[in-house]
Design an enzyme around this catalytic site. Structure first.
Site, PDB file in Angstrom:
ATOM      1  N   TYR A   1      24.844  60.591  29.162  1.00  0.00           N
ATOM      2  CA  TYR A   1      24.402  60.427  27.766  1.00  0.00           C
ATOM      3  C   TYR A   1      23.920  59.009  27.498  1.00  0.00           C
ATOM      4  O   TYR A   1      24.261  58.404  26.481  1.00  0.00           O
ATOM      5  CB  TYR A   1      25.539  60.771  26.785  1.00  0.00           C
TER       6      TYR A   1
ATOM      7  N   ASP B   1      49.972  40.770  36.321  1.00  0.00           N
ATOM      8  CA  ASP B   1      49.891  39.870  35.157  1.00  0.00           C
ATOM      9  C   ASP B   1      50.937  38.762  35.285  1.00  0.00           C
ATOM     10  O   ASP B   1      50.644  37.571  35.132  1.00  0.00           O
ATOM     11  CB  ASP B   1      50.009  40.642  33.830  1.00  0.00           C
TER      12      ASP B   1
ATOM     13  N   ASP C   1      40.208  33.471  43.044  1.00  0.00           N
ATOM     14  CA  ASP C   1      39.541  32.443  42.229  1.00  0.00           C
ATOM     15  C   ASP C   1      40.585  31.627  41.467  1.00  0.00           C
ATOM     16  O   ASP C   1      40.448  30.408  41.320  1.00  0.00           O
ATOM     17  CB  ASP C   1      38.582  33.070  41.202  1.00  0.00           C
TER      18      ASP C   1
ATOM     19  N   LYS D   1      50.438  46.938  39.813  1.00  0.00           N
ATOM     20  CA  LYS D   1      50.327  47.192  38.370  1.00  0.00           C
ATOM     21  C   LYS D   1      50.832  48.607  38.144  1.00  0.00           C
ATOM     22  O   LYS D   1      50.193  49.423  37.477  1.00  0.00           O
ATOM     23  CB  LYS D   1      48.862  47.004  37.917  1.00  0.00           C
TER      24      LYS D   1
ATOM     25  N   ASP E   1      40.574  39.744  44.404  1.00  0.00           N
ATOM     26  CA  ASP E   1      39.374  39.004  43.992  1.00  0.00           C
ATOM     27  C   ASP E   1      39.737  38.000  42.893  1.00  0.00           C
ATOM     28  O   ASP E   1      39.437  36.804  42.984  1.00  0.00           O
ATOM     29  CB  ASP E   1      38.325  40.000  43.475  1.00  0.00           C
TER      30      ASP E   1
HETATM   31  C1  IPM Z   1      33.895  37.743  45.995  1.00  0.00           C
HETATM   32  C2  IPM Z   1      32.895  38.140  44.958  1.00  0.00           C
HETATM   33  C3  IPM Z   1      32.455  39.581  45.159  1.00  0.00           C
HETATM   34  C4  IPM Z   1      33.673  40.482  45.087  1.00  0.00           C
HETATM   35  C5  IPM Z   1      31.398  40.057  44.155  1.00  0.00           C
HETATM   36  C6  IPM Z   1      30.214  39.132  44.146  1.00  0.00           C
HETATM   37  C7  IPM Z   1      31.013  41.468  44.349  1.00  0.00           C
HETATM   38  O1  IPM Z   1      33.406  37.928  43.682  1.00  0.00           O
HETATM   39  O2  IPM Z   1      33.587  37.825  47.192  1.00  0.00           O
HETATM   40  O3  IPM Z   1      34.992  37.314  45.627  1.00  0.00           O
HETATM   41  O4  IPM Z   1      34.137  40.818  43.993  1.00  0.00           O
HETATM   42  O5  IPM Z   1      34.168  40.851  46.136  1.00  0.00           O
HETATM   43 MN    MN Z   2      35.281  36.862  43.652  1.00  0.00          MN
END
Ligand code: IPM
Ligand code: MN
Ligand code: NAD
Length: 352
Positions: A144, A219, A247, A186, A243
């Site tokens: 949709y 979390d 970071d 989770k 992921d």
């Molecule tokens: C990573 C990146 C990738 C992931 C993205 C760009 C798809 O964020 O390698 O960490 O999520 O794996």
């Molecule tokens: Mn990443």
């Protein structure tokens, strides 16, 4: 004759084009000194190719990589093309088709770097991320489109075999370190897949004497990474949780520019792929200020995988020494550009 390794290099987009050549200089220099050769097969795959030809890589791209010893990747992604198009056109198919089911991401506080935390004491984490299934799946769809009833569904896929091999890798790694293994879960909010993850991880890890498994809700784990980073050692996580967590811990170690990532096919049926954790950073691309440490460290992980641990150790020691000397890119509060930092690393390597 000295051994030659064939490595496909895909600098890709944005700062990938800046940090990849920097890391290649270090890998080449140490290889020369250690008496082996890297035969780089440079691939101009990425978003520019997509904009020109409609595809991120040739239709037989994976076949072209299959006989190489490794893939060395920069980053993929540009503001001009939707991210799901560029990433599912290059990076993700390589991870999945080459069964690079482990994504190993070491993060630690490097010499001379100030963490944004008041006390990052003992921050030294190995994120073991499941890399080919979980939340990253092609199953689902949209219907949709453009109407009020518009719907999107996205089906996560977890398999016993997929969880088990990841948990096994993490447990084996934990055994070589402190023995402490944290599994990110989770299972309070995700009713099917996460209880299954917990069960299979616990089952698998119970085979490993000396490995203490702790299951922590993602979390709370994010908060704990900030408050008590030293309490974490090996962390095993699903594709999406791993992921995000990688970071986060990289930022706690000063910058996501320093973190490397090894996409491993542990059975060695296919080449493995080495890249930094960060992306193409369009906000700083072209300025010559990108931090090449993550890419250099990825190069070191690649050399280790190729059976060259001494060469790998030398690269890590060299960028650590350059950082300890106070040569730093702007993301770490310094003033050095990518080239200046790379020259400092080469000087530390004692080769040019
Ligand atoms: C990573 C990146 C990738 C992931 C993205 C760009 C798809 O964020 O390698 O960490 O999520 O794996
Ligand atoms: Mn990443
Ligand atoms: P990003 O990692 O590219 O950048 C996030 C922030 O960190 C930016 O402010 C950037 O300037 C900074 N940064 C990243 N690497 C740095 C480095 N080496 N030195 C100094 N600063 C650095 O993440 P994003 O902005 O969310 O994504 C940009 C693009 O990259 C998107 O298209 C995204 O999909 C893609 N991406 C690709 C990969 C990959 O190819 N493996 C990984 C992550 C993101």
């Amino acid at each position: 004759m000295s051994r030659t390794y064939t490595v496909d290099v895909i600098a890709g987009d944005g700062i990938g084009k800046e940090v990849v050549p920097a890391a290649m200089r270090c890998v080449d220099a140490v290889a020369r000194d250690e008496g082996f050769t890297i035969r780089w097969r440079e691939r101009d795959w990425g978003s520019e190719r997509y904009l020109a030809d409609g595809a991120m890589m040739p239709s037989d791209g994976l076949d072209q990589l299959a006989d190489g010893d490794a893939v060395f990747l920069g980053a993929v992604g540009t503001p001009d093309v939707p991210d799901h198009v560029t990433l599912w056109g290059l990076l993700i198919p390589i991870r999945r088709e080459f069964l690079q089911y482990i994504n190993l991401r070491p993060v630690r506080l490097l010499p001379g770097i100030t963490s944004p935390l008041r006390d990052a004491g003992g921050l030294d984490v190995m994120v073991v991320r499941e890399n080919v299934e979980g939340e990253y799946s092609e199953i689902g769809g949209r219907s949709y489109r453009g109407r009020p009833e518009e719907t999107a569904s996205q089906q996560a896929v977890f398999t016993r075999a997929g969880i088990e091999r990841t948990a096994r890798f993490a447990a084996e790694l934990a055994r070589t370190r402190s023995g402490r293994l944290v599994s990110a879960t989770k299972s309070n909010g995700i009713i099917h897949s996460m209880p299954f993850w917990d069960e299979v991880v616990a089952d698998t890890v119970s085979d490993y004497d000396g490995v203490a498994l702790e299951s922590v809700l993602i979390d709370a784990l994010a908060a704990r990474a900030v408050l008590k980073p030293g309490s974490l050692d090996v962390v095993v996580a699903s594709n999406l949780f791993g992921d995000i967590l990688s970071d986060l811990v990289a930022a706690l170690a000063g910058s996501i520019g320093v973190a490397p990532s090894a996409n491993l096919n542990p059975t060695r049926e296919f080449p493995s792929m080495f890249e930094p954790v960060h992306g193409s950073a369009p906000d700083i691309a072209g300025k010559g200020v990108a931090n090449p440490v993550g890419q250099m460290w990825a190069g070191a992980l690649m050399l280790e995988h190729l059976g060259r641990p001494e060469a790998a150790r030398r690269i890590v020691a060299a960028f650590e020494a350059a950082l300890a000397d106070g040569v730093r890119t702007p993301d770490l509060g310094g003033r050095a550009g990518t080239d200046e930092f790379t020259d400092a690393v080469l000087a530390q390597l004692g080769v040019s």
